[in-house]
Design a protein around this motif. Structure first.
Motif: not given
Length: 309
Positions: A195, A215, A295-296
């Motif tokens: 990320e 991302t 989040t990723l």
């Protein structure tokens, strides 16, 4: 955009009749960090090894800086840097000796002294490779991968085993390489690393690309989450239903681990009220409720599942 530094088209590879890579396609460009993510056994390592010329694909096309990495291996090696997770280094040689020796193989190597300073190699320069810690080996392997001023570099888990200071030094060097026009292909299990560094991400599972993009693109529409921590077992289906009903928007809920629940959607006051209603109806006391963007790692787990492999 210029021609890609790496092109993979419809790559396939099987072992004992079992497909490991299944018509996989991807690209990496100069001046960008391209992250290849996937759970263990997803096929990403085999894919990268085919790109490095270490394995022969069953079918498909690979071009590394316009070259076939297998048929034109000598020409490719002069322009490509490879960092393997296990290092592949001579165990009996001293760290600085190995780096210095590799640097002599290139016409315009980077300064060995600069890499020693940047990656903190001085403290173990005279130590044999077999006696290096995992983190020390990683830093030496990275130095070896970039000392020849490659146009394309493959980095496998560059931060594995590193302390925070060393990891920051590695990240800074990766960004510097990118900014000077190097194409970087990064494989990592650390989602925060991807990320922070990646310009483009490929998520691989069961031998194929299941998602790709920046991302920001992968997180688009998935920015927010409510995290609930409690000692009580709860029904996430009820949470998703209440949140969707009370907010008028779609929500989904998952149990991340025992007693930890992630509720995904647009966080609003109505969503927070619905969350507390869910807890009251279940007669549950929350130890902590927090909000934040997804989040990723959240996206990765959704795409590849939460089951251990």
């Amino acid at each position: 955009m210029s021609n890609p530094a790496l092109v993979v088209r419809d790559l396939t590879k099987s072992y004992d009749g079992r497909p490991v890579v299944d018509r996989l396609s991807m690209e990496a460009h100069a001046g960008q960090v391209t992250a290849v993510l996937g759970p263990n056994g997803a096929g990403k390592t085999t894919t990268i090894e085919c790109c490095e010329g270490l394995r022969t694909p069953d079918s498909g096309e690979i071009r590394v800086l316009g070259m076939d990495p297998a048929a034109e291996a000598s020409a490719a090696r002069a322009r490509v840097g490879v960092m393997l997770q296990d290092g592949g280094l001579p165990s009996g040689a001293r760290a600085l000796e190995v780096l210095t020796h590799v640097s002599t193989m290139y016409a315009r190597p980077r300064s060995v002294d600069d890499l020693v300073d940047r990656l903190g190699l001085a403290g173990f320069a005279g130590t044999t490779v077999r006696r290096l810690s995992g983190g020390q080996r990683q830093r030496l392997a990275l130095a070896i991968a970039v000392v020849g001023r490659p146009e394309l570099v493959f980095l496998d888990e560059p931060s594995a085993g590193l302390d925070p200071q060393s990891r920051r030094a590695v990240w800074d060097l990766v960004r510097e390489l990118r900014d000077t026009g190097v194409a970087i292909v990064l494989t990592t299990h650390l989602m925060d690393e991807a990320e922070n560094l990646a310009d483009r991400v490929y998520v691989v599972d069961h031998g194929s690309v299941v998602a790709e993009g920046t991302t920001e693109q992968l997180l688009a529409g998935r920015e927010q989450t409510i995290r609930v921590e409690t000692s009580t077992g709860l029904d996430v289906a009820i949470a998703a239903s209440l949140l969707s009903q009370d907010t008028g928007s779609d929500w989904n809920a998952v149990e991340e681990s025992p007693g930890v629940y992630l509720l995904h959607g647009e966080v609003t006051p109505a969503a927070l009220r619905a969350t507390t209603t869910w807890l009251v109806q279940a007669d549950a006391l929350a130890h902590r409720i927090s909000t934040g963007r997804r989040t990723l790692e959240d996206v990765f787990l959704e795409l590849t599942g939460r089951t251990l492999r």
